[in-house]
Design a protein around this motif. Structure first.
Motif, mmCIF file in Angstrom:
data_model
loop_
_atom_site.group_PDB
_atom_site.id
_atom_site.type_symbol
_atom_site.label_atom_id
_atom_site.label_comp_id
_atom_site.label_asym_id
_atom_site.label_seq_id
_atom_site.Cartn_x
_atom_site.Cartn_y
_atom_site.Cartn_z
ATOM 1 N N ASN A 1 7.160 15.983 -12.060
ATOM 2 C CA ASN A 1 7.011 16.178 -10.618
ATOM 3 C C ASN A 1 5.628 16.771 -10.334
ATOM 4 O OD1 ASN A 1 8.352 16.415 -7.877
ATOM 5 N ND2 ASN A 1 7.779 18.540 -8.216
ATOM 6 N N GLU A 2 5.194 17.656 -11.228
ATOM 7 C CA GLU A 2 3.882 18.302 -11.100
ATOM 8 C C GLU A 2 2.752 17.292 -11.374
ATOM 9 O OE1 GLU A 2 3.639 21.397 -10.197
ATOM 10 O OE2 GLU A 2 1.936 22.406 -11.138
ATOM 11 N N ILE A 3 2.896 16.530 -12.487
ATOM 12 C CA ILE A 3 1.869 15.526 -12.828
ATOM 13 C C ILE A 3 1.726 14.534 -11.673
ATOM 14 C CG2 ILE A 3 1.331 13.588 -14.379
ATOM 15 C CD1 ILE A 3 2.667 15.147 -16.658
ATOM 16 N N LEU A 4 2.873 14.106 -11.140
ATOM 17 C CA LEU A 4 2.862 13.161 -10.014
ATOM 18 C C LEU A 4 2.088 13.717 -8.829
ATOM 19 C CD1 LEU A 4 6.400 11.635 -9.451
ATOM 20 C CD2 LEU A 4 4.234 10.406 -9.440
ATOM 21 N N GLY A 5 2.316 14.982 -8.551
ATOM 22 C CA GLY A 5 1.620 15.621 -7.432
ATOM 23 C C GLY A 5 0.116 15.486 -7.580
ATOM 24 N N MET A 6 -0.381 15.773 -8.778
ATOM 25 C CA MET A 6 -1.826 15.686 -9.026
ATOM 26 C C MET A 6 -2.326 14.253 -8.863
ATOM 27 S SD MET A 6 -2.540 17.970 -12.402
ATOM 28 C CE MET A 6 -4.073 18.780 -12.020
ATOM 29 N N LEU A 7 -1.599 13.314 -9.487
ATOM 30 C CA LEU A 7 -2.066 11.927 -9.498
ATOM 31 C C LEU A 7 -1.990 11.296 -8.110
ATOM 32 C CD1 LEU A 7 -0.634 10.695 -12.901
ATOM 33 C CD2 LEU A 7 -2.816 11.820 -12.400
ATOM 34 N N GLY B 1 1.352 15.061 -22.328
ATOM 35 C CA GLY B 1 0.486 15.262 -21.166
ATOM 36 C C GLY B 1 -0.528 14.147 -20.992
ATOM 37 N N TYR B 2 -1.286 13.844 -22.089
ATOM 38 C CA TYR B 2 -2.327 12.832 -21.889
ATOM 39 C C TYR B 2 -1.749 11.435 -21.760
ATOM 40 C CZ TYR B 2 -2.594 12.170 -27.078
ATOM 41 O OH TYR B 2 -2.330 11.926 -28.395
ATOM 42 N N GLU B 3 -0.643 11.147 -22.464
ATOM 43 C CA GLU B 3 -0.064 9.799 -22.342
ATOM 44 C C GLU B 3 0.469 9.539 -20.931
ATOM 45 O OE1 GLU B 3 1.251 8.503 -26.857
ATOM 46 O OE2 GLU B 3 2.796 9.291 -25.527
ATOM 47 N N LYS B 4 1.127 10.537 -20.364
ATOM 48 C CA LYS B 4 1.682 10.362 -19.018
ATOM 49 C C LYS B 4 0.577 10.070 -18.006
ATOM 50 C CE LYS B 4 6.142 11.900 -19.415
ATOM 51 N NZ LYS B 4 7.366 11.567 -18.690
ATOM 52 N N VAL B 5 -0.522 10.797 -18.120
ATOM 53 C CA VAL B 5 -1.600 10.611 -17.152
ATOM 54 C C VAL B 5 -2.228 9.228 -17.314
ATOM 55 C CG1 VAL B 5 -3.884 11.390 -16.436
ATOM 56 C CG2 VAL B 5 -2.070 13.057 -16.837
ATOM 57 N N VAL B 6 -2.502 8.825 -18.564
ATOM 58 C CA VAL B 6 -3.092 7.503 -18.800
ATOM 59 C C VAL B 6 -2.139 6.412 -18.323
ATOM 60 C CG1 VAL B 6 -3.775 5.869 -20.604
ATOM 61 C CG2 VAL B 6 -4.580 8.234 -20.686
ATOM 62 N N SER B 7 -0.859 6.601 -18.630
ATOM 63 C CA SER B 7 0.136 5.588 -18.295
ATOM 64 C C SER B 7 0.333 5.438 -16.790
ATOM 65 C CB SER B 7 1.467 5.972 -18.962
ATOM 66 O OG SER B 7 2.547 5.330 -18.353
ATOM 67 N N THR B 8 0.063 6.501 -16.046
ATOM 68 C CA THR B 8 0.402 6.509 -14.622
ATOM 69 C C THR B 8 -0.780 6.289 -13.691
ATOM 70 O OG1 THR B 8 2.100 8.131 -15.183
ATOM 71 C CG2 THR B 8 1.657 7.807 -12.851
ATOM 72 N N LEU B 9 -1.889 6.945 -13.989
ATOM 73 C CA LEU B 9 -2.974 6.993 -12.999
ATOM 74 C C LEU B 9 -3.510 5.608 -12.636
ATOM 75 C CD1 LEU B 9 -4.779 8.590 -11.172
ATOM 76 C CD2 LEU B 9 -6.336 8.975 -13.085
ATOM 77 N N LEU B 10 -3.824 4.822 -13.674
ATOM 78 C CA LEU B 10 -4.422 3.519 -13.396
ATOM 79 C C LEU B 10 -3.478 2.613 -12.577
ATOM 80 C CD1 LEU B 10 -7.201 2.296 -14.165
ATOM 81 C CD2 LEU B 10 -6.032 1.101 -16.011
ATOM 82 N N PHE C 1 6.575 4.977 -11.889
ATOM 83 C CA PHE C 1 6.882 6.210 -12.614
ATOM 84 C C PHE C 1 8.221 6.155 -13.345
ATOM 85 C CE2 PHE C 1 6.630 10.993 -13.076
ATOM 86 C CZ PHE C 1 5.416 10.959 -13.713
ATOM 87 N N ALA C 2 8.521 7.228 -14.058
ATOM 88 C CA ALA C 2 9.767 7.362 -14.815
ATOM 89 C C ALA C 2 9.903 8.854 -15.122
ATOM 90 C CB ALA C 2 9.711 6.554 -16.104
ATOM 91 N N ALA C 3 10.075 9.654 -14.052
ATOM 92 C CA ALA C 3 10.077 11.106 -14.215
ATOM 93 C C ALA C 3 11.175 11.556 -15.174
ATOM 94 C CB ALA C 3 10.254 11.786 -12.862
ATOM 95 N N GLY C 4 10.780 12.355 -16.154
ATOM 96 C CA GLY C 4 11.729 12.870 -17.133
ATOM 97 C C GLY C 4 11.651 12.136 -18.453
ATOM 98 N N GLY D 1 0.791 -1.223 0.000
ATOM 99 C CA GLY D 1 0.000 0.000 0.000
ATOM 100 C C GLY D 1 0.826 1.277 0.000
ATOM 101 N N HIS D 2 2.135 1.164 0.246
ATOM 102 C CA HIS D 2 2.977 2.363 0.250
ATOM 103 C C HIS D 2 3.656 2.519 -1.102
ATOM 104 C CE1 HIS D 2 2.609 3.470 4.480
ATOM 105 N NE2 HIS D 2 2.373 2.186 4.636
ATOM 106 N N SER D 3 3.532 3.712 -1.655
ATOM 107 C CA SER D 3 3.960 3.901 -3.034
ATOM 108 C C SER D 3 4.927 5.075 -3.171
ATOM 109 C CB SER D 3 2.718 4.142 -3.903
ATOM 110 O OG SER D 3 3.080 4.158 -5.249
ATOM 111 N N PHE D 4 5.979 4.837 -3.970
ATOM 112 C CA PHE D 4 7.033 5.837 -4.160
ATOM 113 C C PHE D 4 7.318 5.993 -5.653
ATOM 114 C CE2 PHE D 4 7.451 3.809 -0.089
ATOM 115 C CZ PHE D 4 7.597 4.884 0.780
ATOM 116 N N ALA D 5 7.901 7.148 -6.006
ATOM 117 C CA ALA D 5 8.097 7.419 -7.439
ATOM 118 C C ALA D 5 9.573 7.557 -7.778
ATOM 119 C CB ALA D 5 7.360 8.690 -7.819
ATOM 120 N N THR D 6 9.925 7.033 -8.959
ATOM 121 C CA THR D 6 11.323 7.080 -9.400
ATOM 122 C C THR D 6 11.484 7.959 -10.649
ATOM 123 O OG1 THR D 6 13.214 5.736 -10.110
ATOM 124 C CG2 THR D 6 11.056 4.979 -10.800
#
Lengths: 484, 215
Positions: free
Chosen positions: A371-377, A332-341, A351-354, A94-99
């Protein structure tokens, strides 16, 4: 300790019965089709433990019983450490971190031009990722193309370790690179025993689907395993090309890779910490290129996460994918689709920031935008808290009809936790935006990058440790040059 | 069935990505005494050419194109075995393809091979992790018009340059056009490696092969 986020109710798209079917298909395949392993010692070990091995084809047919037995030896919890405890991340359910993203070749400049990464870029990307709050650990990011290819991983690793305080997961190009990075990390924490207690680095060495572990990759993998250091498993199957065209078949292919890697790791060194993973993507049927940011990738990532939960293992999946070449609308839209679900399914690391252009390229501005997209998601994944305080009945009674809530202490106390606050997104009026130069997101990110890079400096390593790292680099360089 | 019908059926079996039909009509062509070279050139070739055009226009997708290529090759095997000695079929060009030393990735190269075949090239695929010497030896042996070098990894790219240099040293460089590809390659790299061309995807590679041969 870094907090990351906690996902209390992970999203499930597969039922328990469907997970069981994927598991059964995987163990059957491993038992019937087998796995090609270019390593005599490993094949012998597998044979001794009940696998049917053909030494001519190098294929081991691994029985279900051995898979289940070895699964039982994998630790269920891992802590990835930073140089100091405040950068540690506990990879618990349940604990999630981003790379940050993996090893790119090109840096995309704000005007959209591609240029090759330099050693200066490695240092600057490391510092930038070190400063960004939503990025909990780092990956390869960018490799210096100025360094001869046979030494590139070793120099990249030494520059990264000098410039990040966060955990560093890296796919070296050979086993010499893996040995070097382990020695450098041991120098930072004290020695190799201390490194096993506080792993500030971790590795990966993906096999080549379908069902094949080549010697180079396996040698890297075994280097981490023999040292008892955490290693990420799973591969990068391409649905329709190196894996069946069906999503279920592709997930099974990746799962077979995971199970084979688990068996190999636990047969060689029982108790080695292993993270399940994989990046299942698909072949673009129009061009024959890799579609890494497809809707299918998002679905398959959820399944990999669910399978890891099914086996009780920590899980590391890449999200934040895009095929866009520059930070544009498609990005923008690919990152959100790829990440949110996948994020909603509760991966321990994702994740894969950058990332730009299927991880071939990266950009400073993209790292900040991500970093911003991650914050929202992350805000979405954290969900809604319902209790007497958040329901705010008292506050509403106090304010009453036609009042407002801005003056309430309740607002002051909770706004930062309840609302996500953007760093660079444009939310002003049109006039405000115009008066400030009508900048788009890339321009705003560019300014933020300058601000951070001119100010942020990770705590430097001691002169003694720096010297030791240099010594490791030179030593590895000598060994590699001798071999050639 | 007359000749024209047999040609049309062969064309159709490529366009329908149907190897079974292609084999059937190839056998019928031979039984009917049709000249095998004509059956290839008037039956199969137009079919695969049109399929290639459809792929480029986005009307046909990669698995369909590849299966169309399989249909053509299956029929071709049957027809070629009946070509009388001394007679030869025209080909667009002979291509030697391989993934360079140290690199075991082959899916990209395989897609390129399928597309080249579909476009009428004779393709010799020498596999993956191919030592530089083997490329040189195969160029001597097979006398290809084009050598295609694949590499996925940035670490194995330099081996492409090595092949170009080795061909130069063996005095074979002027006889062949060398083209490079793979995720890590680029236009700049192509120049640095001393190759004749670079393509970013399989469709581009086919166009490039025609281009470097002036076709």
């Amino acid at each position: 300790m870094r907090q990351g986020i906690h996902i209390s109710r992970p999203l499930k798209i597969l039922t328990d019965d469907e997970l069981y079917q994927l598991h059964v298909a995987s163990v059957r395949t491993l038992e019937k089709t087998g796995y090609m392993i270019e390593h005599m010692n490993v094949l012998e070990k597998l044979e001794n433990m009940g696998s049917e091995v053909d030494y001519r084809t190098k294929i081991a047919k691994i029985p279900e019983q051995l898979v289940m037995e070895m699964l039982g030896k994998v630790p269920t919890k891992i802590t990835f450490c930073g140089r100091k405890k405040d950068n540690d991340i506990a990879l618990e359910r349940g604990h999630s971190f981003a790379t940050s993203t993996g090893a790119s070749v090109y840096v995309v400049s704000p005007d959209g031009k591609y240029r090759e990464g330099t050693t200066k870029d490695v240092e600057r990307f490391a510092r930038l990722a070190n400063a960004l709050d939503n990025i909990d650990l780092t990956n390869g990011m960018i490799e210096s193309q100025e360094i001869p290819h046979e030494l590139r991983d070793i120099y990249t690793a030494s520059t990264m370790l000098n410039n990040t305080e966060k955990h560093y997961n890296y796919v070296t190009h050979g086993s010499e690179g893996a040995r070097a990075i382990i020695r450098m990390a041991a120098a930072i924490v004290g020695d190799e025993d201390r490194l096993r207690e506080r792993p500030i680095v971790s590795g990966a060495a993906p096999p080549s689907p379908p069902f094949y572990y080549d010697k180079t990759a396996l040698d890297i993998f075994l280097e981490w395993v023999k040292h008892g250091l955490p290693v990420r498993i799973g591969s990068l199957p391409i649905s329709g090309a190196t894996a069946p065209v069906t999503l279920a078949g592709t997930i099974v292919e990746n799962n077979v890779d995971c199970l084979a890697s688990i068996v190999i790791s636990q047969v060689v060194n029982p108790g080695t910490p292993v993270l399940m993973g994989g990046l299942c993507a698909n072949l673009d049927m129009r061009t024959g290129t890799l579609a890494q940011a497809s809707p299918e990738q998002a679905l398959m990532a959820v399944c990999v996460i669910q399978l890891a939960h099914y086996y009780g293992l920590p899980v590391f999946v890449f999200t934040g994918m895009t095929n866009a070449k520059i930070p544009d609308g498609q990005m923008g839209y690919e990152k959100v689709v790829s990440t949110l679900l996948p994020l909603l399914a509760g991966p321990n690391v994702h994740f894969a920031a950058g990332n730009l252009s299927s991880a071939i390229a990266t950009a400073y501005e993209q790292l900040v935008i991500d970093n911003e997209i991650l914050g929202m998601l992350r805000r979405i994944a954290e969900g809604i808290e319902i209790n007497q305080v958040t329901l705010a009945i008292d506050v509403m009674e106090k304010v009453g009809p036609r009042g407002h809530f801005l003056e309430q202490k309740h607002t002051l106390e909770h706004f930062k936790k309840e609302h996500w606050i953007p760093l660079i997104s444009e939310r002003r009026s049109v006039d405000g935006w115009r008066a400030d130069g009508a900048k788009d997101i890339v321009r705003r990110a560019e300014e933020y990058v300058q601000e951070i890079l001119s100010a942020h400096q990770p705590e430097p390593l001691s002169e003694e440790i720096k010297k030791e790292i240099d010594h490791v680099v030179k030593d590895a360089e000598r060994k590699i040059r001798c071999k050639r | 069935m007359d000749e024209k019908d047999i040609f049309a059926n062969l064309t159709e079996s490529c366009l329908n990505f149907d190897p079974e039909a292609a084999r059937k009509y190839a056998k019928e062509a031979i039984e009917a005494g049709v000249d095998p070279i004509e059956a290839i050139e008037k039956g199969l070739a137009p079919g695969i050419r049109r399929l290639g055009e459809k792929f480029e226009n986005g009307e046909v997708f990669l698995p369909e194109l590849i299966m169309g290529g399989v249909a053509m090759q299956d029929a071709m095997k049957i027809l070629e075995s009946k070509i009388p000695q001394g007679k030869e079929r025209k080909i667009l060009g002979r291509v030697l393809l391989g993934t360079v030393r140290g690199d075991i990735h082959d899916i990209g190269k395989n897609i390129v091979a399928s597309l080249l075949k579909a476009n009428g090239f004779e393709v010799h695929d020498v596999g993956v992790d191919v030592p530089t010497e083997v490329f040189v030896q195969k160029v001597r042996e097979l006398e290809p018009d084009v050598v295609g070098l694949s590499a996925l990894l940035t670490t194995t790219l330099p081996a492409q340059k090595e092949v170009v240099a080795a061909l130069e040293q063996a005095g074979l460089r002027k006889r062949v056009k060398v083209i490079v590809g793979g995720a890590a390659a680029s236009r700049d790299w192509c120049v640095e490696a001393g190759a004749d061309g670079y393509a970013g995807d399989a469709v581009g590679a086919t166009k490039l092969a025609k281009e470097v041969l002036g076709k």
